[in-house]
Design a protein around this motif. Structure first.
Motif, PDB file in Angstrom:
ATOM      1  N   TRP A   1      55.835  35.133 -42.384  1.00 16.36           N
ATOM      2  CA  TRP A   1      55.792  34.098 -43.109  1.00 16.36           C
ATOM      3  C   TRP A   1      56.719  34.390 -44.569  1.00 16.36           C
ATOM      4  O   TRP A   1      57.569  33.728 -44.889  1.00 16.36           O
ATOM      5  CB  TRP A   1      54.367  33.589 -43.637  1.00 16.36           C
ATOM      6  N   ALA A   2      56.532  35.560 -45.114  1.00 18.28           N
ATOM      7  CA  ALA A   2      57.193  36.053 -46.400  1.00 18.28           C
ATOM      8  C   ALA A   2      58.526  36.095 -46.001  1.00 18.28           C
ATOM      9  O   ALA A   2      59.673  35.926 -46.884  1.00 18.28           O
ATOM     10  CB  ALA A   2      56.540  37.259 -47.171  1.00 18.28           C
ATOM     11  N   ARG A   3      58.845  36.752 -45.130  1.00 18.20           N
ATOM     12  CA  ARG A   3      60.223  36.899 -44.694  1.00 18.20           C
ATOM     13  C   ARG A   3      60.998  35.754 -44.579  1.00 18.20           C
ATOM     14  O   ARG A   3      62.090  35.348 -44.842  1.00 18.20           O
ATOM     15  CB  ARG A   3      60.314  37.845 -43.525  1.00 18.20           C
ATOM     16  N   GLY A   4      60.306  34.431 -43.934  1.00 19.77           N
ATOM     17  CA  GLY A   4      60.952  33.244 -43.756  1.00 19.77           C
ATOM     18  C   GLY A   4      61.177  32.820 -45.173  1.00 19.77           C
ATOM     19  O   GLY A   4      62.242  31.987 -45.387  1.00 19.77           O
ATOM     20  N   ILE A   5      60.351  32.622 -46.144  1.00 22.83           N
ATOM     21  CA  ILE A   5      60.535  31.990 -47.447  1.00 22.83           C
ATOM     22  C   ILE A   5      61.570  33.006 -48.213  1.00 22.83           C
ATOM     23  O   ILE A   5      62.483  32.294 -48.563  1.00 22.83           O
ATOM     24  CB  ILE A   5      59.076  32.434 -48.210  1.00 22.83           C
ATOM     25  N   SER A   6      61.535  34.188 -47.948  1.00 25.77           N
ATOM     26  CA  SER A   6      62.788  35.061 -48.643  1.00 25.77           C
ATOM     27  C   SER A   6      64.114  34.528 -48.064  1.00 25.77           C
ATOM     28  O   SER A   6      65.175  34.239 -48.757  1.00 25.77           O
ATOM     29  CB  SER A   6      62.528  36.647 -48.290  1.00 25.77           C
ATOM     30  N   LEU A   7      64.117  34.304 -46.658  1.00 26.42           N
ATOM     31  CA  LEU A   7      65.261  33.860 -46.006  1.00 26.42           C
ATOM     32  C   LEU A   7      65.845  32.418 -46.269  1.00 26.42           C
ATOM     33  O   LEU A   7      66.872  32.254 -46.620  1.00 26.42           O
ATOM     34  CB  LEU A   7      65.178  33.782 -44.592  1.00 26.42           C
ATOM     35  N   ALA A   8      64.712  31.612 -46.677  1.00 29.02           N
ATOM     36  CA  ALA A   8      65.237  30.179 -47.116  1.00 29.02           C
ATOM     37  C   ALA A   8      65.664  30.272 -48.565  1.00 29.02           C
ATOM     38  O   ALA A   8      66.714  29.639 -48.928  1.00 29.02           O
ATOM     39  CB  ALA A   8      63.820  29.127 -46.909  1.00 29.02           C
ATOM     40  N   HIS A   9      64.896  31.077 -49.210  1.00 23.94           N
ATOM     41  CA  HIS A   9      65.322  31.457 -50.811  1.00 23.94           C
ATOM     42  C   HIS A   9      66.977  31.878 -50.772  1.00 23.94           C
ATOM     43  O   HIS A   9      67.709  31.412 -51.493  1.00 23.94           O
ATOM     44  CB  HIS A   9      64.597  32.397 -51.387  1.00 23.94           C
ATOM     45  N   GLU A  10      67.350  32.942 -50.126  1.00 24.48           N
ATOM     46  CA  GLU A  10      68.528  33.294 -50.074  1.00 24.48           C
ATOM     47  C   GLU A  10      69.673  32.357 -49.412  1.00 24.48           C
ATOM     48  O   GLU A  10      70.493  32.264 -50.075  1.00 24.48           O
ATOM     49  CB  GLU A  10      68.691  34.728 -48.939  1.00 24.48           C
ATOM     50  N   ARG A  11      69.216  31.557 -48.613  1.00 27.87           N
ATOM     51  CA  ARG A  11      70.088  30.501 -47.986  1.00 27.87           C
ATOM     52  C   ARG A  11      70.248  29.359 -49.015  1.00 27.87           C
ATOM     53  O   ARG A  11      71.423  28.939 -49.273  1.00 27.87           O
ATOM     54  CB  ARG A  11      69.431  30.074 -46.648  1.00 27.87           C
ATOM     55  N   PHE A  12      69.386  29.256 -49.716  1.00 30.62           N
ATOM     56  CA  PHE A  12      69.435  28.131 -50.649  1.00 30.62           C
ATOM     57  C   PHE A  12      70.536  28.527 -51.650  1.00 30.62           C
ATOM     58  O   PHE A  12      71.684  27.859 -52.169  1.00 30.62           O
ATOM     59  CB  PHE A  12      68.265  27.870 -51.495  1.00 30.62           C
ATOM     60  N   LEU A  13      70.372  29.916 -52.463  1.00 31.35           N
ATOM     61  CA  LEU A  13      71.265  30.267 -53.373  1.00 31.35           C
ATOM     62  C   LEU A  13      72.423  30.607 -52.678  1.00 31.35           C
ATOM     63  O   LEU A  13      73.648  30.135 -53.315  1.00 31.35           O
ATOM     64  CB  LEU A  13      70.695  31.855 -53.893  1.00 31.35           C
TER      65      LEU A  13
ATOM     66  N   ILE B   1      64.042  25.129 -55.655  1.00 31.00           N
ATOM     67  CA  ILE B   1      64.464  26.436 -55.693  1.00 31.00           C
ATOM     68  C   ILE B   1      63.254  27.331 -56.782  1.00 31.00           C
ATOM     69  O   ILE B   1      63.321  28.446 -56.685  1.00 31.00           O
ATOM     70  CB  ILE B   1      65.830  26.308 -56.326  1.00 31.00           C
ATOM     71  N   ASP B   2      62.945  26.536 -57.806  1.00 30.83           N
ATOM     72  CA  ASP B   2      62.111  26.993 -58.790  1.00 30.83           C
ATOM     73  C   ASP B   2      60.944  27.482 -57.928  1.00 30.83           C
ATOM     74  O   ASP B   2      60.234  28.623 -57.984  1.00 30.83           O
ATOM     75  CB  ASP B   2      61.693  26.093 -59.671  1.00 30.83           C
ATOM     76  N   GLU B   3      60.190  26.275 -57.113  1.00 30.92           N
ATOM     77  CA  GLU B   3      58.969  27.138 -56.456  1.00 30.92           C
ATOM     78  C   GLU B   3      59.318  28.315 -55.478  1.00 30.92           C
ATOM     79  O   GLU B   3      58.679  29.209 -55.336  1.00 30.92           O
ATOM     80  CB  GLU B   3      58.481  25.953 -55.414  1.00 30.92           C
ATOM     81  N   LEU B   4      60.395  28.415 -54.866  1.00 33.01           N
ATOM     82  CA  LEU B   4      60.925  29.380 -53.958  1.00 33.01           C
ATOM     83  C   LEU B   4      61.076  30.775 -54.959  1.00 33.01           C
ATOM     84  O   LEU B   4      60.622  31.834 -54.276  1.00 33.01           O
ATOM     85  CB  LEU B   4      62.158  29.267 -53.198  1.00 33.01           C
ATOM     86  N   ASP B   5      61.621  30.509 -56.069  1.00 37.31           N
ATOM     87  CA  ASP B   5      61.638  31.661 -56.906  1.00 37.31           C
ATOM     88  C   ASP B   5      60.254  32.341 -57.271  1.00 37.31           C
ATOM     89  O   ASP B   5      59.949  33.433 -57.202  1.00 37.31           O
ATOM     90  CB  ASP B   5      62.313  31.128 -58.454  1.00 37.31           C
ATOM     91  N   ARG B   6      59.370  31.499 -57.555  1.00 40.22           N
ATOM     92  CA  ARG B   6      57.909  31.772 -57.788  1.00 40.22           C
ATOM     93  C   ARG B   6      57.189  32.501 -56.773  1.00 40.22           C
ATOM     94  O   ARG B   6      56.582  33.460 -56.987  1.00 40.22           O
ATOM     95  CB  ARG B   6      57.089  30.609 -58.214  1.00 40.22           C
ATOM     96  N   ALA B   7      57.552  31.888 -55.585  1.00 37.08           N
ATOM     97  CA  ALA B   7      56.898  32.404 -54.386  1.00 37.08           C
ATOM     98  C   ALA B   7      57.507  34.155 -54.071  1.00 37.08           C
ATOM     99  O   ALA B   7      56.780  34.831 -53.775  1.00 37.08           O
ATOM    100  CB  ALA B   7      57.279  31.601 -52.993  1.00 37.08           C
ATOM    101  N   MET B   8      58.825  33.992 -54.353  1.00 35.61           N
ATOM    102  CA  MET B   8      59.333  35.475 -54.292  1.00 35.61           C
ATOM    103  C   MET B   8      58.783  36.444 -55.375  1.00 35.61           C
ATOM    104  O   MET B   8      58.371  37.628 -55.026  1.00 35.61           O
ATOM    105  CB  MET B   8      60.922  35.433 -54.570  1.00 35.61           C
ATOM    106  N   GLU B   9      58.470  35.987 -56.605  1.00 35.51           N
ATOM    107  CA  GLU B   9      57.973  36.733 -57.503  1.00 35.51           C
ATOM    108  C   GLU B   9      56.519  37.159 -57.355  1.00 35.51           C
ATOM    109  O   GLU B   9      56.073  38.236 -57.741  1.00 35.51           O
ATOM    110  CB  GLU B   9      58.092  35.944 -59.071  1.00 35.51           C
ATOM    111  N   HIS B  10      55.865  36.451 -56.779  1.00 35.28           N
ATOM    112  CA  HIS B  10      54.552  36.806 -56.610  1.00 35.28           C
ATOM    113  C   HIS B  10      53.903  36.993 -55.048  1.00 35.28           C
ATOM    114  O   HIS B  10      52.689  37.236 -54.775  1.00 35.28           O
ATOM    115  CB  HIS B  10      53.663  35.245 -56.979  1.00 35.28           C
ATOM    116  N   THR B  11      54.918  37.530 -54.486  1.00 41.27           N
ATOM    117  CA  THR B  11      54.717  37.960 -53.102  1.00 41.27           C
ATOM    118  C   THR B  11      54.199  39.367 -53.239  1.00 41.27           C
ATOM    119  O   THR B  11      54.900  40.242 -53.701  1.00 41.27           O
ATOM    120  CB  THR B  11      56.075  38.050 -52.003  1.00 41.27           C
ATOM    121  N   THR B  12      52.977  39.712 -52.954  1.00 38.79           N
ATOM    122  CA  THR B  12      52.356  41.024 -52.987  1.00 38.79           C
ATOM    123  C   THR B  12      52.796  42.107 -51.739  1.00 38.79           C
ATOM    124  O   THR B  12      53.535  41.531 -50.906  1.00 38.79           O
ATOM    125  CB  THR B  12      50.851  40.935 -52.516  1.00 38.79           C
ATOM    126  N   PRO B  13      52.863  43.328 -52.392  1.00 44.36           N
ATOM    127  CA  PRO B  13      53.619  44.255 -51.621  1.00 44.36           C
ATOM    128  C   PRO B  13      52.715  44.526 -50.160  1.00 44.36           C
ATOM    129  O   PRO B  13      53.610  44.499 -49.108  1.00 44.36           O
ATOM    130  CB  PRO B  13      52.895  45.735 -52.154  1.00 44.36           C
TER     131      PRO B  13
END
Length: 127
Positions: free
Chosen positions: A40-52, A21-33
């Motif tokens: 890919w970024a939407r997939g990471i975001s979806l995985a992060h949301e589902r974990f939470l 979860i920490d790694e997913l948090d970091r990925a979300m924080e460092h996603t450039t505009p």
């Protein structure tokens, strides 16, 4: 969710799941505009949301938010910044969120704290 699923997930977050979860948090924080809309970024975001969401379903809540009063029972102060006009200690920023399952703290939030200067003139005279 079945009781056994709740138990498994609560044990998973207690130790081995936290780095994921920490790694997913970091990925979300460092996603450039420019990557926000990328699949890919939407997939990471979806995985992060589902974990939470899975954590919320079993009663695990995140602790530690910028602006809240510093509480050493749920916050681990990693850095302290003195501010001359501060009256009490508040969380300036969260470096790593904490987690609680009911009354049990699974992990304290690591935070940067802002508060009044530690060495006032009265303290210096007593030292």
């Amino acid at each position: 969710m079945l009781p056994v699923e709740k138990w498994i997930l609560s044990r998973w977050i207690h130790r081995p799941g936290q780095p994921a979860i920490d790694e997913l948090d970091r990925a979300m924080e460092h996603t450039t505009p420019d990557l926000v809309g990328h699949p890919w970024a939407r997939g990471i975001s979806l995985a992060h949301e589902r974990f939470l969401e899975a954590l919320r379903r079993v009663g695990v809540e995140r602790v530690g938010n910028a602006g809240e009063r510093f509480d050493p029972s749920v916050h681990e102060a990693v850095m302290y910044r003195e501010q001359s006009d501060a009256r009490d200690e508040h969380v300036h920023s969260v470096l790593r969120p904490g987690y609680r399952l009911g009354p049990q703290l699974l992990r304290a939030a690591q935070v940067v704290v802002i508060g009044p200067p530690r060495n006032t003139s009265a303290e210096r005279r007593l030292a």
